[in-house]
Design an enzyme around this catalytic site. Sequence first.
Site, PDB file in Angstrom:
ATOM      1  N   ASP A 206      43.001 -44.427  55.784  1.00  0.00           N
ATOM      2  CA  ASP A 206      43.043 -45.873  55.941  1.00  0.00           C
ATOM      3  C   ASP A 206      41.680 -46.386  56.396  1.00  0.00           C
ATOM      4  OD1 ASP A 206      44.789 -48.323  56.153  1.00  0.00           O
ATOM      5  OD2 ASP A 206      44.101 -48.239  58.224  1.00  0.00           O
ATOM      6  N   GLU A 274      40.473 -45.430  51.520  1.00  0.00           N
ATOM      7  CA  GLU A 274      40.610 -46.851  51.203  1.00  0.00           C
ATOM      8  C   GLU A 274      39.313 -47.562  51.578  1.00  0.00           C
ATOM      9  OE1 GLU A 274      43.311 -50.687  52.599  1.00  0.00           O
ATOM     10  OE2 GLU A 274      42.701 -49.150  54.036  1.00  0.00           O
TER      11      GLU A 274
END
Length: 541
Positions: A206, A274
């Site tokens: 993330d 990401e």
Amino acid sequence: MTDVIGHDAEWWRGAVIYQIYPRSYQDSNGDGVGDLGGIVERLPHIAGLGADAIWISPFFTSPMKDFGYDVSDYCDVDPMFGTLADFDRVVARAHELGLKVMIDLVLSHTSDQHPWFKESRKDRGNAKADWYVWAEPKPDGTVPNNWLSVFGGSAWQWDGRRRQYYLHNFLTSQPDLNLHHAPVQEALLDVARFWLERGVNGFRLDTINFYFADRYLRDNPSLPPELRNDSIAPSVNPYNHQLHLFSKNQPENLEFLRKFRAVLEPYGAAAVGEVGDAQRGLEIMAEYTSGGDKVQMCYPFEMLQPARLTAASAAAVFDRLAAAAPDAWPCWAYSNHDTVRHLTRWNLSDAAARVYATMLMCLRGSVCLYQGEELALPEAEIAFEELQDPYGIEFWPEFKGRDGCRTPMPWVTDNGLCGFSSAERAWLPVTAPHRPLSVAAQEAEPGSMLHHYRSVLAFRRGHPTFAQGRMTGWKAEGDVFNFTRSGGIEIFCAFNLGEGAAEVMLPPGHWERMGESVGSIAPAGGKVQLPGWGCCIARKV
């Protein structure tokens, strides 16, 4: 490792990864919230779809202020989702079905309930005093610099115990870790080792470009209005008014990613990062994945944009990527847990949704599919009083948040919770437009979107050139995006991303149709007539 296309030496290269949002996939204990036991139950659906791997969004211990992206224990399962033993069952069953398992690691920040932060905020002299980004106020008591939070307002929160500000790029309850501090890096690498030892095959990382902040805490420059982009934060959020030059994307991140890759290598594991950056996402992705010594894959936001992907914008994406680093490895996605579902976002007809799905499976790179994408689920309309997402509550009604893409998976068509749960109510509602699109309903309909996704995944798997081969000659001709894939065989692909008919010339040579099962139209006389939302996939013979 081998150079022969189709061998499993680098399983991640070209893999189709199915994202599970665990709160909404399947509830196994009747409390209205999905869990790990539910994932075990529904894994055959994913294997039957033809995916190579699953990515499970966070299930770690958490106060759930941001629904698991605020971690208070990296090495345990929140009771809402089950236990470590339940997670082990997920891994065992996935591996039985031939699926790799990737889990979401949130390494840029923790919850303010994490023991590390509780100790760090006690005073300035404790063992973890430097584990988070703390800063002195300006002489007038105001925040250290102009950095903004993705979730609105300043990225700095005052703490009366230390009499300092701490950095939070997201919610105030999500303090940012200080990765400039070596013990923090080692602790995070130990987290990765813990899960690798439990059998995971990789990680989705993330906010990978948020790991480091500028050590000098310099102000971000402003961004001219014409360059602002709402792919990271909605346009109602002033976060878009800055070029985030110093609050993220720092060069020190490269060395940490090399350390992370070194942890992965002995396990044959992979990571997909990401990259949340509206201006330089492709270039950062290329930087993080090129050279074979950092993360294997990243997904940028170019195909998660509000504006529909056109032939011209698709060609521009690959132009930028080639200029940045020819060996970079993207992981493409149209939808995920943070964006409006692409069927609604791009206002796609059934024919349009099918050609976009087929094109995605023919692009160079790996692929992420978001749960329900294979059912052509539209964005759910959620009333304000039913919202759970703090982002949506903050910016309502101009921005309705992320709950519309997070509603429960419809497994059967009924008037209750569509097979998701035996509870009377789920954490989010099942909306009426989703009911007739259930898995069971589409299983019974041979021409359904579910069967189309099965066909395109099988087609990709049956021709390893799509997963690992080269991609050349891409260009936009009106509404048609076309390119050639090569490696073992040479394949020409053309996708009409518009309503009007188009004629497309194929490259020199003799070509025969492939992919009749996914709607490919046969060429004739060195050209092909494509109807609106038509495609041609042909093999050179």
